[in-house]
Enzyme design. Structure first.
Site, PDB file in Angstrom:
ATOM      1  CB  THR A 148     -25.202  12.186 -15.174  1.00 48.60           C
ATOM      2  OG1 THR A 148     -25.913  11.179 -15.871  1.00 48.60           O
ATOM      3  CG2 THR A 148     -25.451  12.079 -13.706  1.00 48.60           C
ATOM      4  NE  ARG A 161     -32.250   5.692 -12.135  1.00 50.54           N
ATOM      5  CZ  ARG A 161     -31.422   6.016 -13.121  1.00 50.54           C
ATOM      6  NH1 ARG A 161     -31.038   7.272 -13.304  1.00 50.54           N
ATOM      7  NH2 ARG A 161     -30.955   5.096 -13.931  1.00 50.54           N
TER       8      ARG A 161
END
Ligand code: GLY
Length: 572
Positions: free
Chosen positions: A383, A109
């Protein structure tokens, strides 16, 4: 068994030197390709948002790579052929079971830059400026994808330079774009002009059309630096110089030190049991695994299968379960390296039963009256997910993102890739909704080096310890609720993988207090829910793009690519 949708794309260039990316013995090239919506394969399968990326993964499996090799190659190819979410300028998560039975969760991330601070989006009048958190240079977190792929490579078999080769070829020699990609790029033109300091390759005088060729030389050169110098080819040297120069031209915060310091992190997978299945999901800083745990456990003791798929009873129960889980998300979830997330307490069976005490059949629990449980943010749609399996016993689920579609809209000048706008996944001010209307608080506040809370939920379902389902989807906050529905569709409603993915979905996230339905949702169920008093949000044309692989009893792999986009399966 195979269902194919032929994508008719005229040859934009007759490129005789192009090496075909092999496909089930058929020639497959970047100028004419098929979309495979489902297939059954014996040796390995890949499903992703783009046929050329799935083909890149397949070519690696056929060269002797395992599912990890194929996942790395697929993700790198997505960074070229699917620029709205496939990326090297963003971040993501991988959940895998290796052939020796070990499960791993990899966190790559993005992180807040060192110069970021809690109030960086608060204007002098005290208002939160979501324009700055959602677009342009200041919205960018320190990218994690390249570090993640190198961290994953420890479980791969082939050299990294082999895995990156298809992506380099696609960037350098180009590929023809689909109608969906042309639409996406056309919608982006004014933002690209606004948020870039140098004109990127995606800007075009005329409209983009299906069949146009996209060649990305700057990106090819960046990929070659990664091929030649490893992780340092991105986080140091010329690529880092270009990122930092871009930040300086546009008022962003990412520094050379931020890039050098970035590390991907292996974490303990979030694992739980649902009936006879073990579910393996992503832990913090993604809320995905914990939300799935909460939602599944809140229905486990209820006769959902007998209520029936899309029956008002089942949809109401699932909606209320979603509402309760998402109230907890807003209050308790964030980067556990920075904030003590009470994962054990909020997934405890007694706690979850207590959460369901306020559930009344046939009646909504207004979100205004439902607080998070007593124990001691939001995302975008763009995404992308890929699922891979091989016959050696490796199963890999990877979800990555730039956050918004095409991320910050800022392309690193001279390096050819889009940067994320992931800073908006932090709670930029307590109670201020982000781009998806969700709120958060202290748990997900901005701090230097902290990772913003995610909803990404790459998930494995194991049966007797062996991979049974490999699944994931994009969709911001709708990700966990979609995975929840896909799993319930298969594990409870006994649906085929294709139906489980294709049937219309619904979503509730506590706040805003509205039930969102996907186009095609049964009208009679909607009417029944309306009668119960459920407020509805705007109907969505499509929710998510789920990529699913199921292992059949005969050991073969059934791969399904979502119908909601150009998603495509490959296998052999
Ligand atoms: N930006 C989407 C997510 O992380 O959930």
């Amino acid at each position: 068994m195979r269902s194919t949708l032929f994508l008719s794309i005229s040859l934009a260039i007759a490129f005789s030197l192009l090496t075909p990316l092999s496909s089930r013995g058929q020639a497959q090239n970047a100028y004419q390709y098929n979309i495979e919506k489902s297939l059954v394969a014996s040796n390995g399968a890949v499903v992703s948002a783009h046929p050329l990326a799935s083909q890149a993964g397949l070519s690696i499996l056929q060269k002797g790579g395992n599912a990890i090799d194929a996942a790395i190659a697929t993700q790198l190819a997505l960074a070229v052929v699917y620029p709205n979410a496939g990326n090297i300028g963003g971040g993501g998560f991988m959940v895998a079971q290796l052939k020796n039975g070990k499960t791993v969760a990899l966190d790559f991330r993005e992180k807040a830059p060192a110069k970021a601070h809690r109030d960086m989006y608060i204007e002098p009048d005290g208002k939160a400026n979501t324009d700055k958190s959602q677009q342009g240079h200041l919205s960018c977190g320190v990218p994690g994808t390249v570090a993640g792929l190198f961290a994953a490579h420890r479980y791969a078999l082939l050299p990294f330079r082999v895995l990156i080769a298809p992506a380099i070829e696609l960037a350098e020699k180009g590929f023809v774009i689909t109608a969906g990609e042309a639409r996406g790029l056309n919608n982006l033109q004014s933002d690209l002009k606004k948020y870039n300091t140098q004109t990127p390759v995606f800007v075009k005088q005329e409209e983009w059309k299906a069949g146009d060729t996209l060649i990305q030389i700057d990106l090819a050169n960046t990929l070659k630096r990664i091929r030649d110098n490893g992780q340092a080819g991105f986080y140091e040297g010329p690529t880092a110089d270009l990122i930092v120069a871009e930040m300086q031209r546009g008022g962003g915060l990412i520094s050379k030190e931020d890039l050098r310091a970035y590390t991907a992190q292996y974490r303990t997978p979030h694992r739980f049991q649902y009936k006879e299945y073990s579910i393996v999901g992503m832990p913090m800083p993604s809320s995905g695994g914990v939300l799935l745990h909460q939602m599944l456990k809140m229905i486990e003791d209820r006769p959902i299968a007998t209520m029936g798929f899309h029956s008002p009873e089942a949809v109401q129960l699932m909606t209320e379960v979603m509402r309760r889980a998402y109230a907890d998300r807003a209050a308790f979830m964030g980067d556990a390296d920075f904030y003590q997330v009470p994962v054990k307490q909020i997934t405890n069976q007694a706690y979850l039963q207590d959460r369901m005490k306020s559930f009344v059949t046939g009646q909504p629990t207004p979100s205004a009256t439902l607080q998070p449980g007593t124990v001691t943010g939001y995302e975008s749609e763009e995404t992308t997910h890929l699922s891979v399996i091989d016959k050696k016993g490796n199963a890999v689920a990877v979800t990555t993102t730039l956050n918004n579609s095409y991320g910050s809209r800022t392309v690193v000048g001279g390096a050819g890739f889009l940067l994320n706008d992931e800073m908006d996944d932090f709670s930029i001010k307590p109670g201020v909704p982000n781009m998806f209307g969700a709120v958060g608080g202290e748990a997900n506040s901005i701090q230097p080096g902290k990772r913003m809370l995610s909803s990404m939920a790459p998930t494995l379902v194991l049966k007797k310890g062996k991979p049974y389902l490999v699944v994931g989807t994009p969709g911001g906050t709708t990700i966990p609720t979609q995975i929840f529905q896909t799993l319930v569709n298969i594990l409870e409603f006994n649906m085929s993988p294709q139906d489980a993915v294709y049937k219309p979905k619904f979503h509730h996230q506590w706040l805003p207090d509205e039930l969102v339905l996907e186009k095609g949702f049964p009208e009679n169920t909607k009417a029944a829910l309306q009668k119960m008093g459920y407020p509805f949000g705007k109907e969505r044309g499509g929710i998510g793009r789920t990529e699913l692989i199921r292992v059949r009893p005969d050991g073969r792999f059934e791969a399904v690519a979502d119908k909601r986009g150009d998603d495509s399966a490959a296998g052999y």
